[in-house]
Design a protein around this motif. Structure first.
Motif, PDB file in Angstrom:
ATOM      1  N   ASN A 137       0.732  -1.138  -0.006  1.00 41.78           N
ATOM      2  CA  ASN A 137      -0.028  -0.093   0.182  1.00 41.78           C
ATOM      3  C   ASN A 137       0.842   1.156   0.055  1.00 41.78           C
ATOM      4  N   SER A 138       2.173   1.110   0.355  1.00 42.48           N
ATOM      5  CA  SER A 138       2.862   2.385   0.371  1.00 42.48           C
ATOM      6  C   SER A 138       3.150   2.783  -1.100  1.00 42.48           C
ATOM      7  N   ILE A 139       3.010   2.141  -1.906  1.00 43.26           N
ATOM      8  CA  ILE A 139       3.249   2.548  -3.277  1.00 43.26           C
ATOM      9  C   ILE A 139       2.092   3.519  -3.977  1.00 43.26           C
ATOM     10  N   PRO A 140       0.618   3.222  -3.785  1.00 42.76           N
ATOM     11  CA  PRO A 140      -0.544   3.990  -4.091  1.00 42.76           C
ATOM     12  C   PRO A 140      -0.271   5.365  -3.034  1.00 42.76           C
ATOM     13  N   THR A 141      -0.027   5.041  -1.718  1.00 47.28           N
ATOM     14  CA  THR A 141       0.049   6.104  -0.744  1.00 47.28           C
ATOM     15  C   THR A 141       1.018   7.343  -1.283  1.00 47.28           C
TER      16      THR A 141
ATOM     17  N   VAL B  18      11.120  14.112   4.644  1.00 43.27           N
ATOM     18  CA  VAL B  18      10.169  13.184   4.999  1.00 43.27           C
ATOM     19  C   VAL B  18      10.444  12.798   6.480  1.00 43.27           C
ATOM     20  N   LEU B  19       9.309  12.696   7.300  1.00 44.26           N
ATOM     21  CA  LEU B  19       9.437  12.218   8.809  1.00 44.26           C
ATOM     22  C   LEU B  19       8.997  11.117   8.802  1.00 44.26           C
ATOM     23  N   GLY B  20       9.976  10.047   9.288  1.00 44.30           N
ATOM     24  CA  GLY B  20       9.655   8.726   9.353  1.00 44.30           C
ATOM     25  C   GLY B  20      10.095   7.762   8.278  1.00 44.30           C
ATOM     26  N   LEU B  21      11.090   6.785   8.666  1.00 49.35           N
ATOM     27  CA  LEU B  21      11.712   6.214   7.229  1.00 49.35           C
ATOM     28  C   LEU B  21      11.193   4.624   7.514  1.00 49.35           C
ATOM     29  N   GLY B  22       9.662   4.682   7.745  1.00 45.82           N
ATOM     30  CA  GLY B  22       9.238   3.213   8.008  1.00 45.82           C
ATOM     31  C   GLY B  22       8.657   2.772   6.439  1.00 45.82           C
TER      32      GLY B  22
ATOM     33  N   LEU C  44       8.074   6.443  -0.246  1.00 48.12           N
ATOM     34  CA  LEU C  44       7.776   7.914  -0.701  1.00 48.12           C
ATOM     35  C   LEU C  44       9.234   8.550  -0.998  1.00 48.12           C
ATOM     36  N   ALA C  45      10.211   8.430   0.032  1.00 50.07           N
ATOM     37  CA  ALA C  45      11.444   8.902  -0.218  1.00 50.07           C
ATOM     38  C   ALA C  45      11.951   8.586  -1.430  1.00 50.07           C
ATOM     39  N   ARG C  46      12.014   7.489  -1.784  1.00 47.41           N
ATOM     40  CA  ARG C  46      12.473   6.757  -3.174  1.00 47.41           C
ATOM     41  C   ARG C  46      11.822   7.442  -4.320  1.00 47.41           C
ATOM     42  N   MET C  47      10.533   7.612  -4.357  1.00 46.32           N
ATOM     43  CA  MET C  47       9.837   8.063  -5.386  1.00 46.32           C
ATOM     44  C   MET C  47      10.332   9.705  -5.459  1.00 46.32           C
ATOM     45  N   LEU C  48      10.355  10.020  -4.412  1.00 48.07           N
ATOM     46  CA  LEU C  48      10.685  11.803  -4.576  1.00 48.07           C
ATOM     47  C   LEU C  48      11.989  11.639  -5.092  1.00 48.07           C
TER      48      LEU C  48
END
Ligand code: NAP
Length: 297
Positions: free
Chosen positions: A134-138, A161-165, A171-175
């Motif tokens: 779900n992290s992908i669509p999120t 990005v706050l929190g690298l869970g 998200l960080a990778r996509m950004l």
């Protein structure tokens, strides 16, 4: 029909386009399904449509509730239903002890009912496999919001990005992939080391105030009050804050309004931005989960 769910009786109560995709997959794998509150469905072998949730749960081996679960007063999330659908005491009484009840997120009243009834309550949104997929669509949804709301490109912007869970990492990778200058705040040294491997500056929360001062956009994934009034007062006036953490988020939204900072809570992105993908994620995970819960795997 054969299939690994052959002979298993499933009750599905409420849901949206995601649960329709899940229903089709469970039928394909041979489950017998009684469904209430999922709206108009094509006639399908093995699927019985019930008006009343109590009829649907009668005799079921497994109960599937929608990803967002049940609100106060027992209102089941059922946007496709013709009328409001309730998880009443009568419905609860028809579920024997030991029955697996699968739900994305369980609010306290459902947890209390599950404890009283002795059900096996499984919160699937918290499962690693589900959360990672779900992290992908999120992440895509969060970036979409940032693109819509910012007058500058993501490329070249300072993204914090706050929190690298599970969500924060994707998200960080996509950004990073679209050219943002990514910085990470995380309380754990191992996760900060992982950020270092990826080439992202990473700091503990003691550095949060300094980090927010440089950010054009802040994405929060930490489900704790991290963006406090004091921290928010250090941000640029034009900063955009997208809070992904579960309700109520990690931002002091009153303080953000007082300080005239743009901050938004963005819940439920997978179901909103990519319902088909989110449905396929359920369809990928639930069949084996059902077998596991029934001790057949
Ligand atoms: P996760 O893997 O558990 O990541 C959470 C991160 O927050 C981790 O880095 C964790 O650090 C950190 N954290 C937790 N409590 C903290 C605290 N008190 N102080 C500092 N750091 C703390 O969770 P996730 O799957 O990424 O989900 C993150 C949040 O987003 C959850 O609230 C989840 O419900 C929500 N979510 C929202 C959407 C949406 O559509 N908006 C979609 C999916 C998930 P540690 O690793 O050290 O614990």
């Amino acid at each position: 029909m054969g299939g690994m769910l052959s002979g298993i009786k499933v009750a599905m109560l409420g849901g949206d386009a995601r649960e329709v995709i899940l229903l089709e997959e469970l039928l394909r794998q041979g489950a017998e399904i009684k469904v209430a509150g999922l709206g108009e469905l094509p006639r399908q072998d093995g699927c019985t449509i019930c008006e009343d949730p109590a009829d649907a749960v009668e005799g079921a081996d497994v109960i599937i509730l929608p990803v967002p679960g049940i609100k106060g007063e027992g209102l089941i999330y059922a946007p496709r239903a013709r009328r409001p659908l309730y998880f009443s005491q009568e419905v609860a009484a028809a579920i024997p002890a030991g029955t697996p009840v699968l739900v994305g997120v369980a609010r306290p009243p459902l947890k209390e009912m599950a404890a009283a009834g002795g059900w096996l309550l499984v919160e699937t949104a918290e499962m690693d496999e589900m959360a990672i997929l779900n992290s992908i669509p999120t992440a895509e949804g969060a970036i979409m919001l940032a693109m819509q709301e910012m007058p500058i490109t993501i490329h070249g912007c300072e993204a914090l990005v706050l929190g690298l869970g599970r969500t924060g990492f994707t998200l960080a990778r996509m950004l990073d992939g679209i050219g943002a200058r990514v910085t990470v705040i995380d309380r754990g040294a191992p996760d900060r080391a992982r950020a270092y491997v990826e080439g992202w500056p990473a700091f503990p929360f003691s550095e949060l105030a300094a980090a927010v001062a440089r950010a054009d956009v802040i994405f929060n994934t930490v489900p704790a009050p991290v963006l406090t009034r004091d921290v928010l007062s250090r941000t640029k006036p034009e900063v955009l804050i997208i809070d992904l953490a579960s309700n109520p988020g990690g931002t002091d939204f009153n303080a953000a309004a007082d300080l005239k900072r743009r901050a938004m809570l963005a819940p439920g992105l997978p179901g909103k931005v990519a319902p088909q993908t989110a449905g396929k994620i359920l369809a990928r995970i639930y069949p084996a989960l059902i077998l596991k819960c029934l001790g057949r795997l």
